[in-house]
Design a protein around this motif. Structure first.
Motif, PDB file in Angstrom:
ATOM      1  N   LEU A 112     -15.165  -0.001 -15.753  1.00  0.00           N
ATOM      2  CA  LEU A 112     -14.352  -0.764 -14.814  1.00  0.00           C
ATOM      3  C   LEU A 112     -13.430  -1.684 -15.612  1.00  0.00           C
ATOM      4  O   LEU A 112     -13.895  -2.432 -16.477  1.00  0.00           O
ATOM      5  CB  LEU A 112     -15.249  -1.595 -13.889  1.00  0.00           C
ATOM      6  CG  LEU A 112     -14.536  -2.519 -12.900  1.00  0.00           C
ATOM      7  CD1 LEU A 112     -13.790  -1.694 -11.856  1.00  0.00           C
ATOM      8  CD2 LEU A 112     -15.547  -3.450 -12.213  1.00  0.00           C
ATOM      9  N   ASN A 113     -12.136  -1.610 -15.326  1.00  0.00           N
ATOM     10  CA  ASN A 113     -11.164  -2.472 -15.996  1.00  0.00           C
ATOM     11  C   ASN A 113     -10.696  -3.574 -15.063  1.00  0.00           C
ATOM     12  O   ASN A 113     -10.786  -3.449 -13.827  1.00  0.00           O
ATOM     13  CB  ASN A 113      -9.950  -1.666 -16.451  1.00  0.00           C
ATOM     14  CG  ASN A 113     -10.279  -0.725 -17.589  1.00  0.00           C
ATOM     15  OD1 ASN A 113     -11.118  -1.022 -18.426  1.00  0.00           O
ATOM     16  ND2 ASN A 113      -9.635   0.427 -17.611  1.00  0.00           N
ATOM     17  N   SER A 114     -10.165  -4.633 -15.649  1.00  0.00           N
ATOM     18  CA  SER A 114      -9.550  -5.683 -14.846  1.00  0.00           C
ATOM     19  C   SER A 114      -8.421  -5.096 -14.001  1.00  0.00           C
ATOM     20  O   SER A 114      -7.771  -4.124 -14.408  1.00  0.00           O
ATOM     21  CB  SER A 114      -8.971  -6.771 -15.748  1.00  0.00           C
ATOM     22  OG  SER A 114      -9.976  -7.458 -16.445  1.00  0.00           O
ATOM     23  N   PRO A 115      -8.172  -5.667 -12.824  1.00  0.00           N
ATOM     24  CA  PRO A 115      -7.005  -5.229 -12.049  1.00  0.00           C
ATOM     25  C   PRO A 115      -5.729  -5.719 -12.730  1.00  0.00           C
ATOM     26  O   PRO A 115      -5.777  -6.571 -13.623  1.00  0.00           O
ATOM     27  CB  PRO A 115      -7.215  -5.918 -10.700  1.00  0.00           C
ATOM     28  CG  PRO A 115      -7.969  -7.171 -11.057  1.00  0.00           C
ATOM     29  CD  PRO A 115      -8.887  -6.778 -12.185  1.00  0.00           C
ATOM     30  N   GLU A 116      -4.613  -5.182 -12.319  1.00  0.00           N
ATOM     31  CA  GLU A 116      -3.344  -5.662 -12.875  1.00  0.00           C
ATOM     32  C   GLU A 116      -3.086  -7.083 -12.386  1.00  0.00           C
ATOM     33  O   GLU A 116      -3.259  -7.401 -11.214  1.00  0.00           O
ATOM     34  CB  GLU A 116      -2.207  -4.732 -12.485  1.00  0.00           C
ATOM     35  CG  GLU A 116      -2.340  -3.342 -13.095  1.00  0.00           C
ATOM     36  CD  GLU A 116      -1.019  -2.606 -13.168  1.00  0.00           C
ATOM     37  OE1 GLU A 116      -0.001  -3.165 -12.722  1.00  0.00           O
ATOM     38  OE2 GLU A 116      -1.012  -1.477 -13.692  1.00  0.00           O
TER      39      GLU A 116
END
Length: 645
Positions: free
Chosen positions: A232-236
Motif C-alpha cells: 500500500l502506497n501513500s495517496p497522491e
C-alpha cells in the motif's frame, strides 16, 4: 515573488542543460553526447579552444577559461541578460510548467508544503521507533530472513506501523494539526463520521524520498497474508505525485553519475537487495507501471537504464508495457535494455540464492528493446502461411510506427528486417552423398538459363521503380496495394529501403510522403529513382497525369510483378528440386504439372495475345512461359520414360 519548495528542482529535472546551451554554441567533436559530456568554445568570452564544459547529467557547466559556472538558470541569466525570475519563466515555458501564481496565496502554499514535509519527517522517525517495539517482532524476523541487518534498517529508514495504528494520535499529540496529517496522506477521514484513522496499520514501512531527499510518501508491506493489498502506497498529495517519483531516486542518481548501472526493479525489496549487493543505481516505480515522466527522470540519470523485472509471466507483461511506453519517447543515445530474471525469481531471490555475481551476469546480458519487441510478436506463434506472415509484418510496422524519431525508426526497421530474414530464410539444401545422381542428373539447357525468364529480372526492376514512383507521387493509393506491396520482394537494396519507408507510414498522414522519405533517406535515393528514363515516360507521372490514370498504372504494374514472381518461383523450385536430387516421381509430377497447365490455359479467359498461365495459376508472358517449357521438355526427354505409370 517566492517560488514554492521543489519548483526549481522540478524545473531542472525537466530540462536538458545541453539543449539549453546548444542554442548558443557549436559543440566540439570531442563531446560525448551519449554520456552527456559536452565541450564547446565559451559563449561568454572570446576564444577558439573548447574550454566550456557541460555535464548534462549533473545539470552543471563550467568554463576553464573565464571560470564562469552554474546551472541552466545561470546560463539563461548570463546569455540572455535577464533577471533570475525571468530566466526561470523562460525555462518553465520550455518545460511546459506553469509558473506559480503571483498572489499572496503563493507564499501560504509554499509554507504549507514545508509544513507537510516536516510532518512527514516526524512520521519517519515515529515509524522507525515502532520497529524496535515488541509489537514489531514478527516484522523484524521477516526483515532478518530477507537479509537486512541493523545497519541496513537504519540506512533505508525502515519502520513499522502497528496493527492498531497510532501515527495520527502521536502526531496530533505533538501539536500537528489533524488537517496536516490528513493532507500528508498519513490518515484519512472516516466515512462513518468518526475520528480520522491511520492509513498504515500492521505494515512494514518504507519511506519514499524525492530527488532533494525530502520524505514525500510511504510504502507499506502488509504482515497479514490475508490483507486486501500486499503493498500500500501513500495517496497522491501536494508532496507526492507517484507517476513522477522513483524509490531511491537521489542515491541512484548519484551512483549513475559515477558510472554505475542504472537498474529499474519492481519493488522496494528488490531495490534494497540490489543496493546491498553493490548495485547502488537501483530504483523502482511506485505501485504503477513505469510512466513516461518516470522514463524522462531515468534518462536524466543515465542514457540506457536496465529494466530488471521478475522472471514470470507478470514480469514479462510488465516489461512489454514499459516498452510500449518508451517507444514514442526514444531519442538518439537514449533507450532501454531488459534483463529478464530466471523463471520464478526476482532480483532479490537471485541475489540471495546465487550472489551478486549471478545478478551481474544477468545485467551484462540485458537485451536491447528491439529484441523484446520481436519476442512479443513472434513467441509461441507459427508463420506457416502468407497471411500469418503478413499479419506479423503489420503488427511490427504498427509498433515501429510509434517511434517519433525517423532515424531510430529506420534503424528499428533494419533490425526487424534482419530478424525476419533469419526466421524465414529457406533451409540450406542437404548435402548429397558423393557421386549420387551424378550420371542421371538433368541440367537445364543453356537456352533456358539465358531465357526471357532470367532476363526478366531487368524488367522486374523497372516495374518496381514505376510502382514506387507512382506511390510517392500519389500516396493515397497506398491503401489499395498495401497488402500486395508487402508480399513483393524487391530486386535491390534501394527499392527495398523505399518500399519499407513507404509501408512504415501506412495509416499515417501521407500528404507529404515524398518529403518525409527524402528527409529520412536523403534526396539522392529519390533523385536516382525519378531520373530513370522509363520513369519519365510513365503517363501518370508526366505533366497532365491524374489519380485515375495513376491507379490504373499501379494496378497493372503490381499485377505483372506478382505474376513474374510466381513464374520465377515456379522455375526456381523446379531447379532446386533437381539440384537436391529429385527422383523419378518428382520428374513425373512436373510433367503432370505441365499437362495441368495446358488444361488450365484452355479454360481461362486471359489475354491470349500477351499472357499465358503457369501451373500455379500465375500470369506470365509467353517468353517467360517458354523458359519453363524448355526445362520441362528437357526433363521429359531425359527421364520421362522412367516415370511411374
Amino acid at each position: 515573488m517566492s517560488l514554492p519548495p521543489g519548483f526549481l528542482d522540478e524545473l531542472r529535472s525537466r530540462i536538458s542543460l545541453s539543449q539549453v546551451v546548444g542554442r548558443k554554441v557549436t559543440w566540439d567533436r570531442k563531446s560525448n553526447q551519449a554520456k552527456g559530456d559536452m565541450w564547446a568554445p565559451c559563449p561568454f568570452h572570446q576564444e577558439k579552444t573548447a574550454s566550456f564544459h557541460v555535464d548534462d547529467r549533473k545539470g552543471f557547466f563550467h568554463c576553464f577559461g573565464c571560470h564562469i559556472s552554474g546551472d541552466a538558470i545561470t546560463f539563461v541569466r548570463e546569455s540572455e541578460n535577464v533577471g533570475f525570475m525571468e530566466a526561470v519563466e523562460i525555462l518553465a515555458r520550455e518545460a511546459a510548467m506553469e509558473m506559480p501564481a503571483k498572489d499572496p496565496q503563493a507564499k501560504a502554499k509554499a509554507d504549507r508544503r514545508t509544513q507537510l514535509a516536516e510532518v512527514m519527517e516526524q512520521a519517519v522517525q515515529w515509524f522507525a521507533l515502532q520497529l524496535k517495539t515488541g509489537a514489531a517482532s514478527e516484522a523484524r524476523d521477516y526483515l532478518a530472513r530477507r537479509g537486512l541487518d541493523e545497519a541496513a534498517l537504519k540506512r533505508w529508514e525502515i519502520g513499522f506501523a502497528p496493527a492498531q495504528g497510532g501515527a495520527f494520535k502521536h502526531l496530533t499529540g505533538k501539536g500537528v494539526p489533524a488537517e496536516h496529517v490528513i493532507a500528508a496522506g498519513l490518515a484519512a477521514e472516516s466515512d462513518r463520521g468518526g475520528a480520522p484513522y491511520d492509513r498504515f496499520r500492521g505494515r512494514i514501512i518504507f519511506p519514499i524520498r524525492d530527488a532533494r531527499g525530502r520524505a514525500i510518501a510511504f510504502g507499506g508491506r502488509a504482515m497479514d497474508p490475508n490483507a486486501r493489498a500486499k503493498y500500500l502506497n501513500s495517496p497522491e498529495t501536494e508532496l507526492f505525485d507517484k507517476g513522477r517519483s522513483l524509490y531511491n531516486h537521489a542515491p541512484a542518481r548519484e551512483a549513475a553519475g559515477k558510472g554505475n548501472a542504472l537498474v529499474v526493479a519492481e519493488g522496494y525489496m528488490d531495490v534494497i537487495a540490489l543496493a546491498q549487493a553493490g548495485f547502488d543505481g537501483a530504483v523502482a516505480p511506485l505501485g504503477t507501471a513505469v510512466t513516461g515522466d518516470q522514463l524522462q527522470l531515468l534518462w536524466r540519470m543515465g542514457d540506457e537504464p536496465i529494466v530488471a523485472l521478475d522472471g514470470d509471466k507478470a514480469g514479462l507483461a510488465a516489461a512489454m508495457r514499459v516498452m510500449d511506453t518508451a517507444l514514442p519517447l526514444l531519442e538518439a543515445g537514449r533507450s532501454l535494455r531488459f534483463a529478464l530474471m530466471p523463471p520464478g525469481q526476482d532480483p532479490d531471490d537471485l541475489i540471495r540464492a546465487k550472489g551478486p555475481e549471478a545478478m551481474q551476469q544477468i545485467l551484462q546480458a540485458a537485451r536491447p528493446m528491439v529484441d523484446l519487441l520481436w519476442q512479443r510478436e513472434t513467441e509461441g506463434k507459427v508463420f506457416d502461411s502468407p497471411e500469418r506472415r503478413a499479419a506479423l509484418d503489420r503488427s511490427l510496422r504498427a509498433a515501429i510506427a510509434k517511434i517519433q524519431d525517423p532515424t531510430i525508426r529506420r534503424h528499428y526497421g533494419d533490425a526487424i528486417k534482419e530478424m525476419r530474414w533469419q526466421l524465414f530464410r529457406p533451409a540450406p539444401p542437404q548435402r548429397r552423398a558423393k557421386g549420387s545422381w551424378k550420371r542421371d542428373q538433368p541440367t537445364a539447357p543453356l537456352a533456358a538459363q539465358h531465357s526471357a525468364l532470367a532476363q526478366g529480372a531487368v524488367e522486374h526492376e523497372m516495374r518496381e521503380a514505376v510502382v514506387l514512383a507512382v506511390l510517392l507521387s500519389y500516396p493515397h493509393l497506398l491503401e489499395r496495394v498495401e497488402d500486395a506491396l508487402e508480399r513483393l520482394e524487391m530486386s535491390n537494396e534501394d527499392h527495398t529501403r523505399l518500399r519499407d519507408a513507404i509501408l512504415f507510414r501506412y495509416g499515417e498522414d501521407t500528404s507529404d510522403l515524398r518529403g518525409e522519405i527524402e528527409r529520412e533517406l536523403g534526396g539522392e535515393l529519390l533523385e536516382k529513382l525519378f531520373s530513370q528514363r522509363h520513369i519519365a515516360l510513365v503517363p501518370a507521372l508526366r505533366a497532365g497525369g491524374d489519380a485515375e490514370m495513376a491507379a490504373a498504372c499501379l494496378k497493372e504494374e503490381v499485377a505483372k510483378l506478382l505474376a513474374w514472381r510466381g513464374a520465377a518461383q515456379e522455375l526456381d523450385e523446379a531447379l532446386e528440386d533437381f539440384d537436391r536430387g529429385s527422383d523419378e516421381a518428382t520428374i513425373w509430377r512436373l510433367s503432370q504439372a505441365a499437362e495441368a497447365r495446358n488444361n488450365a490455359v484452355r479454360s481461362m479467359h486471359e489475354d491470349t495475345t500477351q499472357y499465358d498461365v503457369g501451373p500455379n495459376g500465375a500470369r506470365m508472358s509467353r517468353e517467360e512461359r517458354g523458359a519453363l517449357d524448355d526445362l520441362l521438355n528437357s526433363i521429359t526427354f531425359t527421364k520421362g520414360r522412367n516415370a511411374p505409370q
